[in-house]
Design an enzyme around this catalytic site. Structure first.
Site, PDB file in Angstrom:
ATOM      1  CE  LYS A 219     -33.616  -7.352  25.281  1.00  0.00           C
ATOM      2  NZ  LYS A 219     -34.061  -7.556  23.898  1.00  0.00           N
ATOM      3  CD  GLU A 257     -34.452   3.433  28.607  1.00  0.00           C
ATOM      4  OE1 GLU A 257     -35.558   3.616  28.039  1.00  0.00           O
ATOM      5  OE2 GLU A 257     -33.360   3.510  28.013  1.00  0.00           O
ATOM      6  CE  LYS A 272     -35.217 -10.758  27.384  1.00  0.00           C
ATOM      7  NZ  LYS A 272     -35.394 -10.757  25.938  1.00  0.00           N
ATOM      8  CB  SER A 298     -32.995 -18.273  27.274  1.00  0.00           C
ATOM      9  OG  SER A 298     -31.985 -17.287  27.123  1.00  0.00           O
TER      10      SER A 298
HETATM   11 ZN   LIG Z   1     -33.452  -7.409  19.232  1.00  0.00          ZN
END
Ligand SMILES: [Zn+2]
Length: 349
Positions: A219, A257, A272, A298
């Site tokens: 992320k 990760e 992401k 988004s």
């Molecule tokens: Zn958070």
């Protein structure tokens, strides 16, 4: 063999031929719909920064889930907006928390729909960070002389820090409460070190060995999250998330990760955002050969909506191309605000 014997355009001549040789296909089976749930009744209020998306009260959320189930979407990813925030993120862990109540309601009325719960504290704490904030022993150590405002000390990385290990324990408690409510998978999105292992052990100890973990493994600290933060009211009150989310410049670190999350027991790993990180989706799939999810976030959604509203792009073909590209890059699962629209479109075909 080359031109004039080989002519690749022969197979592009008509749509039926193009269909025969099409390499990547999007299926409704791969789609996950993100949904926002908030307290109240009979609420289905539009989210300004995410046109076409809504904040639902639980009764309306259940209706939406029934519609998604009818559209054959296999899973939803649930984000909760609590009635109040506090430093302990009390609402996140409470059995009567908004997500816990929502999961119970969905599982009661739409039992076949998989419910994945986002696992983080940022929407539940006043400071909006993805962990427990403490003062005193941050990266820069104690006592740098004159007193500073919270935002100043954060920017100096001296006296305010996120307590990694305490956050993991809290996340594990939230995970167990989600599992108790009936969640099928929990999805930690905080980016603390070691949290997948801590959550896995806690779930197992509480008797939820069958509940899976979809880890937000790679992320990135991205600018594409803006509309989501408006929707969730979860922007950090000071500083930013760069001390825990990945640097957009770092692919090798992202792979580390992912490796760690898999070692710790992640069942699905997520990249992401999706669009600016297609290379990572590809590399994760190639290297680890495990289920890979990609979050079409988004900002990616809002950009297309905004451009389409101005007549600068055609909305449907643009997002279909995006979803196809994410799939082509190697994603098995695509989390997207277009899931419902895509499901309809795929049914029509
Ligand atoms: Zn958070």
């Amino acid at each position: 063999m080359s031109y004039p014997i080989t002519r690749l355009r022969r197979l592009r001549r008509v749509e039926s031929l193009r269909r025969l040789v099409r390499e990547t296909r999007l299926s409704v089976d791969q789609l996950v719909m993100p949904l926002f749930v908030r307290p109240g009744k009979q609420i289905r209020s539009p989210i300004a920064a995410l046109p076409g998306q809504f904040h639902f009260s639980i009764d309306q959320l259940v209706h939406e889930c029934q519609a998604l189930q009818q559209a054959r979407i296999p899973a939803v990813l649930l984000f909760g907006i609590p009635p109040a925030k506090d430093d302990k993120a009390s609402h996140a862990v409470s059995p009567e928390g908004i997500v816990q109540q929502a999961v119970r309601a969905i599982k009661q009325q739409v039992p076949q729909l998989l419910v994945i719960t986002d696992l983080c504290v940022c929407a539940y704490v006043p400071h909006g960070h993805c962990g427990i904030v403490k003062k005193g022993q941050g990266a820069g150590g104690k006592g740098r002389g004159k007193k500073q405002s919270t935002s100043e000390v954060w920017s100096l990385e001296s006296e305010v820090f996120i307590d990694n290990d305490a956050t993991c324990e809290l996340l594990a408690n939230i995970a167990v409460s989600h599992a108790k409510a009936g969640a099928d998978l929990v999805a930690p999105s905080d980016m603390m070190d070691g949290r997948v292992g801590v959550i896995r052990r806690a779930l197992d100890a509480a008797g939820y060995a069958d509940i899976g973990i979809m880890a937000y493994a790679a992320k990135f600290a991205s600018n594409f999250y803006g509309p989501f933060r408006d929707a969730m009211d979860s922007s950090p009150a000071f500083g930013d998330r760069t001390p825990y989310q990945l640097d957009p410049a770092n692919a090798e670190e992202a792979l580390r990760e992912v490796a760690l999350d898999l070692q710790e027991g992640a069942d699905i790993v997520m990249v992401k955002p999706a669009l600016a990180y297609l290379d990572l989706i590809w590399r994760v799939k190639e290297q680890f050969r495990c289920p890979v999810a990609a979050f079409n976030v988004s900002g990616e959604y809002a950009m297309v909506k905004a451009a389409a509203a101005r007549g600068w792009t055609r909305e449907r073909p643009t997002w279909m191309e995006m979803l196809l590209a994410i799939k082509r890059a190697g994603a098995d699962i695509v989390i997207t605000y277009w899931a419902k629209d895509a499901a309809k479109l795929l049914q029509e075909k």
